[in-house]
Design an enzyme around this catalytic site. Structure first.
Site, PDB file in Angstrom:
ATOM      1  N   GLN A   1       0.756  -1.145  -0.106  1.00  0.00           N
ATOM      2  CA  GLN A   1       0.073  -0.007  -0.133  1.00  0.00           C
ATOM      3  C   GLN A   1       0.684   1.265  -0.079  1.00  0.00           C
ATOM      4  OE1 GLN A   1      -2.531  -1.863   3.231  1.00  0.00           O
ATOM      5  NE2 GLN A   1      -4.217  -0.721   2.136  1.00  0.00           N
TER       6      GLN A   1
ATOM      7  N   ARG B   1       3.755   0.148  13.052  1.00  0.00           N
ATOM      8  CA  ARG B   1       3.427  -1.182  12.233  1.00  0.00           C
ATOM      9  C   ARG B   1       3.632  -0.986  10.937  1.00  0.00           C
ATOM     10  NH1 ARG B   1      -2.154  -4.202  10.949  1.00  0.00           N
ATOM     11  NH2 ARG B   1      -1.198  -6.177  10.456  1.00  0.00           N
TER      12      ARG B   1
ATOM     13  N   HIS C   1       1.284  -9.168   4.270  1.00  0.00           N
ATOM     14  CA  HIS C   1      -0.085  -8.380   4.175  1.00  0.00           C
ATOM     15  C   HIS C   1      -0.749  -8.263   2.921  1.00  0.00           C
ATOM     16  CE1 HIS C   1      -2.399  -4.717   6.551  1.00  0.00           C
ATOM     17  NE2 HIS C   1      -2.756  -4.989   5.289  1.00  0.00           N
TER      18      HIS C   1
ATOM     19  N   ASN D   1      -1.507 -11.125   8.123  1.00  0.00           N
ATOM     20  CA  ASN D   1      -2.644 -10.006   8.376  1.00  0.00           C
ATOM     21  C   ASN D   1      -4.077 -10.434   7.833  1.00  0.00           C
ATOM     22  OD1 ASN D   1      -3.538  -7.091   9.213  1.00  0.00           O
ATOM     23  ND2 ASN D   1      -3.836  -7.050   7.020  1.00  0.00           N
ATOM     24  N   GLU D   2      -5.077 -10.608   8.646  1.00  0.00           N
ATOM     25  CA  GLU D   2      -6.549 -10.748   8.327  1.00  0.00           C
ATOM     26  C   GLU D   2      -6.449 -11.841   7.199  1.00  0.00           C
ATOM     27  OE1 GLU D   2      -7.953  -7.050   6.484  1.00  0.00           O
ATOM     28  OE2 GLU D   2      -8.031  -6.128   8.510  1.00  0.00           O
TER      29      GLU D   2
ATOM     30  N   ASN E   1      -7.848  -6.159  14.172  1.00  0.00           N
ATOM     31  CA  ASN E   1      -8.162  -5.136  13.307  1.00  0.00           C
ATOM     32  C   ASN E   1      -9.734  -4.770  13.329  1.00  0.00           C
ATOM     33  OD1 ASN E   1      -5.660  -5.087  12.690  1.00  0.00           O
ATOM     34  ND2 ASN E   1      -5.922  -6.060  10.609  1.00  0.00           N
TER      35      ASN E   1
ATOM     36  N   TYR F   1     -12.990  -2.193  12.341  1.00  0.00           N
ATOM     37  CA  TYR F   1     -13.233  -0.850  11.838  1.00  0.00           C
ATOM     38  C   TYR F   1     -14.762  -0.451  11.974  1.00  0.00           C
ATOM     39  CZ  TYR F   1      -8.945  -0.685   9.339  1.00  0.00           C
ATOM     40  OH  TYR F   1      -7.370  -0.450   9.076  1.00  0.00           O
TER      41      TYR F   1
ATOM     42  N   GLU G   1      -5.084  -2.401  14.055  1.00  0.00           N
ATOM     43  CA  GLU G   1      -5.655  -1.471  13.038  1.00  0.00           C
ATOM     44  C   GLU G   1      -7.072  -0.823  13.455  1.00  0.00           C
ATOM     45  OE1 GLU G   1      -6.129  -2.611   9.027  1.00  0.00           O
ATOM     46  OE2 GLU G   1      -4.141  -3.780   9.002  1.00  0.00           O
TER      47      GLU G   1
ATOM     48  N   TRP H   1      -5.149   3.141  11.657  1.00  0.00           N
ATOM     49  CA  TRP H   1      -4.803   2.827  10.277  1.00  0.00           C
ATOM     50  C   TRP H   1      -5.288   4.239   9.468  1.00  0.00           C
ATOM     51  CZ3 TRP H   1      -2.429  -0.825   7.398  1.00  0.00           C
ATOM     52  CH2 TRP H   1      -2.679  -0.598   6.136  1.00  0.00           C
TER      53      TRP H   1
ATOM     54  N   GLU I   1      -5.549   2.005  -1.306  1.00  0.00           N
ATOM     55  CA  GLU I   1      -6.472   1.095  -0.444  1.00  0.00           C
ATOM     56  C   GLU I   1      -7.056   0.169  -1.424  1.00  0.00           C
ATOM     57  OE1 GLU I   1      -7.426   1.064   2.355  1.00  0.00           O
ATOM     58  OE2 GLU I   1      -9.461   0.203   2.190  1.00  0.00           O
ATOM     59  N   TRP I   2      -6.339  -0.815  -1.921  1.00  0.00           N
ATOM     60  CA  TRP I   2      -6.825  -2.119  -2.347  1.00  0.00           C
ATOM     61  C   TRP I   2      -7.650  -1.918  -3.524  1.00  0.00           C
ATOM     62  CZ3 TRP I   2      -2.842  -4.846  -1.105  1.00  0.00           C
ATOM     63  CH2 TRP I   2      -2.383  -4.891   0.161  1.00  0.00           C
TER      64      TRP I   2
HETATM   65  C1  GBH Z   1      -7.794  -3.642   6.595  1.00  0.00           C
HETATM   66  O1  GBH Z   1      -9.037  -4.659   6.526  1.00  0.00           O
HETATM   67  C2  GBH Z   1      -6.664  -3.834   5.793  1.00  0.00           C
HETATM   68  O2  GBH Z   1      -5.811  -4.644   6.950  1.00  0.00           O
HETATM   69  C3  GBH Z   1      -5.962  -2.597   5.300  1.00  0.00           C
HETATM   70  O3  GBH Z   1      -5.042  -2.987   4.480  1.00  0.00           O
HETATM   71  C4  GBH Z   1      -6.765  -1.568   4.694  1.00  0.00           C
HETATM   72  O4  GBH Z   1      -6.113  -0.424   4.159  1.00  0.00           O
HETATM   73  C5  GBH Z   1      -7.923  -1.260   5.636  1.00  0.00           C
HETATM   74  O5  GBH Z   1      -8.542  -2.332   6.157  1.00  0.00           O
HETATM   75  C6  GBH Z   1      -8.879  -0.404   5.154  1.00  0.00           C
HETATM   76  O6  GBH Z   1      -9.685  -0.744   4.454  1.00  0.00           O
HETATM   77  O7  GBH Z   1     -15.588  -3.924  -0.167  1.00  0.00           O
HETATM   78  O8  GBH Z   1     -17.737  -4.190   0.961  1.00  0.00           O
HETATM   79  O9  GBH Z   1     -16.551  -6.118   0.350  1.00  0.00           O
HETATM   80  C7  GBH Z   1     -10.133  -3.988   7.014  1.00  0.00           C
HETATM   81  C8  GBH Z   1     -11.210  -5.291   6.955  1.00  0.00           C
HETATM   82  C9  GBH Z   1     -12.753  -6.345   5.528  1.00  0.00           C
HETATM   83  C10 GBH Z   1     -12.483  -3.945   5.337  1.00  0.00           C
HETATM   84  C11 GBH Z   1     -13.272  -6.369   3.960  1.00  0.00           C
HETATM   85  C12 GBH Z   1     -13.319  -3.817   4.087  1.00  0.00           C
HETATM   86  C13 GBH Z   1     -14.444  -5.143   2.433  1.00  0.00           C
HETATM   87  C14 GBH Z   1     -15.814  -4.788   2.269  1.00  0.00           C
HETATM   88  N1  GBH Z   1     -11.895  -5.242   5.666  1.00  0.00           N
HETATM   89  N2  GBH Z   1     -13.879  -4.932   4.002  1.00  0.00           N
HETATM   90  S1  GBH Z   1     -16.391  -4.737   0.692  1.00  0.00           S
END
Ligand code: GBH
Length: 466
Positions: free
Chosen positions: A16, A73, A118, A162-163, A305, A307, A373, A417, A424-425
């Protein structure tokens, strides 16, 4: 309110932020491949350059110092260190890069927490079957041993993976993360299984070979939303929320912290759905083999983690094929009173963190917990005065304080985070999670502190021991 030695951190991950995707001998990872295919990521963006932390590490260090963090981290890029994934070819320039990062952090009195993985599997290993292939666990263990050997004299907090839940589900069943597979029903369980095996092998390697001299701690980072019944008076909703927590967090936490095996409820739910379609559950959720090192007890702390939160109600799956969604047999909904920040999945529910912490204390035998996170996204027009995110951090940290004080949860640290805006993926650069803004249109990729960064720095300076 916070212990004197509480870890105040911020987190990032290699793909990232680093860029330098083929600089100095780095091998490609599955995220390089994934992003270079059209239509995978928002705006066909990629992490080829990202924040260019590979070349601009000093700038990141300045940010870290400006916040006054006690911990940082980061993750190591497996393919930067071992371009083909194996220890037969070590990329010394990759080693030098991470040595420099670690040494600089320590020189500034910041402790590194290092994740080995990760989301960025070396493409060479993907070509051999990736996480679906049982042999990946041994390759991961070799990589882990190499990292403990090379960096463990200075790194005392390790995250293996991670995750795993996200990698298994989004990477192999939903397909919105690399390697982009949409294989429903079985692959995600197999991938999760191999990730657990890989984690456990690495923990045992640390435990038997490195712990005595290096004296650090090793865990894996598990993500979970807080999940509660939509209607607490409706027993189907209550059991659905329990089942959802077991499928999300219990999937990995049960084997490691409770029984050495998957939760019984997970097995029986999968069995039920499989039978309805004429299969056996055994075919789908693997058994742990006595030929593998035991899983139970392979974490020195709990890394969480967190959110967001969801309400859960019972509900079937209309699709007539086996899938994780079908096994779960529950539906997640948002509470209309929860504000949504930036990205659609992120409802702001600071109080959910406190509830989840209490749940972990009760169900997983009162472990030491690091919140590895937690964060808040901004999308659309840039706001350096990010008032909403300031409120978010203040109220979330207050919930952590309550968990420590009132619920007596053993929380040892909190990592925001993220240190700075980054890739952001699947959302590319459209969602900004940073405490520092990064101007991706500026060739110098200038970092500018957000108001929330200043706020976090204030909180840290109030509580940290000097
Ligand atoms: C984290 O995952 C990651 O470890 C990190 O790399 C990332 O930048 C951060 O979140 C912020 O996103 O798109 O509706 O299918 C957190 C857990 C699980 C949150 C999957 C987002 C996708 C929902 N994530 N979820 S969706």
């Amino acid at each position: 309110m916070f212990p004197r030695d509480f870890a105040w951190g911020a987190a990032t991950s290699a793909y990232q932020i680093e860029g330098g995707w083929q600089t100095d001998g780095k091998g490609p990872s599955i995220w390089d491949t994934f992003c270079h295919e059209k239509g995978r990521v928002f705006g066909n963006q990629n992490g080829d350059v990202a924040c260019n932390s590979y070349e601009l590490w000093e700038k990141d260090l300045e940010c870290i110092q400006q916040l006054g963090l006690t911990h940082y981290r980061l993750s190591l890029s497996w393919a930067r260190l071992l371009p083909d994934g194996t220890t037969r070819n070590v990329n010394q320039r990759g080693v030098q890069y991470y040595n420099r990062v670690i040494d600089d952090l320590l020189a500034c009195n910041v402790s590194p927490m290092v994740s080995l993985y990760h989301f960025d599997l070396p493409q060479a290993i993907q070509d051999l079957g990736g996480w679906k292939s049982p042999g990946v666990a041994t390759l991961f263990d070799n990589y882990a041993k190499f990292c403990f050997q090379t960096f463990g004299d200075r790194v005392k907090l390790w995250i293996t993976i991670n995750e795993p839940q996200v990698c298994a589900k989004l990477g192999h069943e939903v397909g919105i993360h690399a390697p982009g597979l949409k294989e429903k029903g079985t692959t995600a369980y197999l991938v999760g299984h191999n990730m657990l095996r890989a984690h456990a092998m690495a923990w045992h390697s640390y435990n038997s070979t490195y712990r005595i001299t290096q004296n650090g701690a090793v865990s894996l980072a598990l993500n979970s939303d807080w999940l509660e019944p939509l209607d607490p008076g409706r027993s189907e909703d209550v059991t659905s929320a329990e089942r959802d927590l077991i499928f999300t967090l219990g999937w990995f936490a049960w084997p490691v912290f409770v029984t050495g095996d998957y939760p019984e409820l997970m097995r029986s739910s999968i069995e039920t759905q499989s039978k309805m379609m004429g299969y056996s559950g055994e075919l789908r959720l693997p058994r742990f083999s006595i030929d593998d090192p035991p899983i139970l007890g392979t974490a020195d702390f709990f890394a969480l983690n967190y959110y967001t939160s969801r309400k859960v109600k019972s509900g079937g799956c209309s699709e007539q094929i086996l899938s994780m969604k079908r096994d779960l047999a529950a539906e997640e909904v948002l509470d209309p009173s929860w504000p949504i920040c930036g990205v659609s999945w992120l409802a702001v529910v600071p109080n959910g963190l406190r509830k989840l912490l209490k749940y972990i204390k009760d169900v997983f035998n009162n472990p030491t917990i690091y919140i590895t996170e937690n964060g808040f996204a901004q999308v659309g027009p840039l706001q350096i005065e990010d008032v909403e995110r300031c409120k978010f951090y203040k109220s979330t940290i207050l919930e952590v304080a309550k968990a420590i004080e009132e619920d007596e949860v053993n929380v040892r640290g909190y990592f925001a985070w993220s240190l700075m805006d980054n890739f952001e993926w699947a959302d590319g650069f459209s969602a900004r999670f940073g405490l520092f803004h990064v101007d991706f249109s500026d060739p110098e990729l200038r970092r500018t502190i957000y108001q929330s960064g200043r706020e976090y720095a204030k909180i840290i300076s109030k509580y940290k021991s000097v």
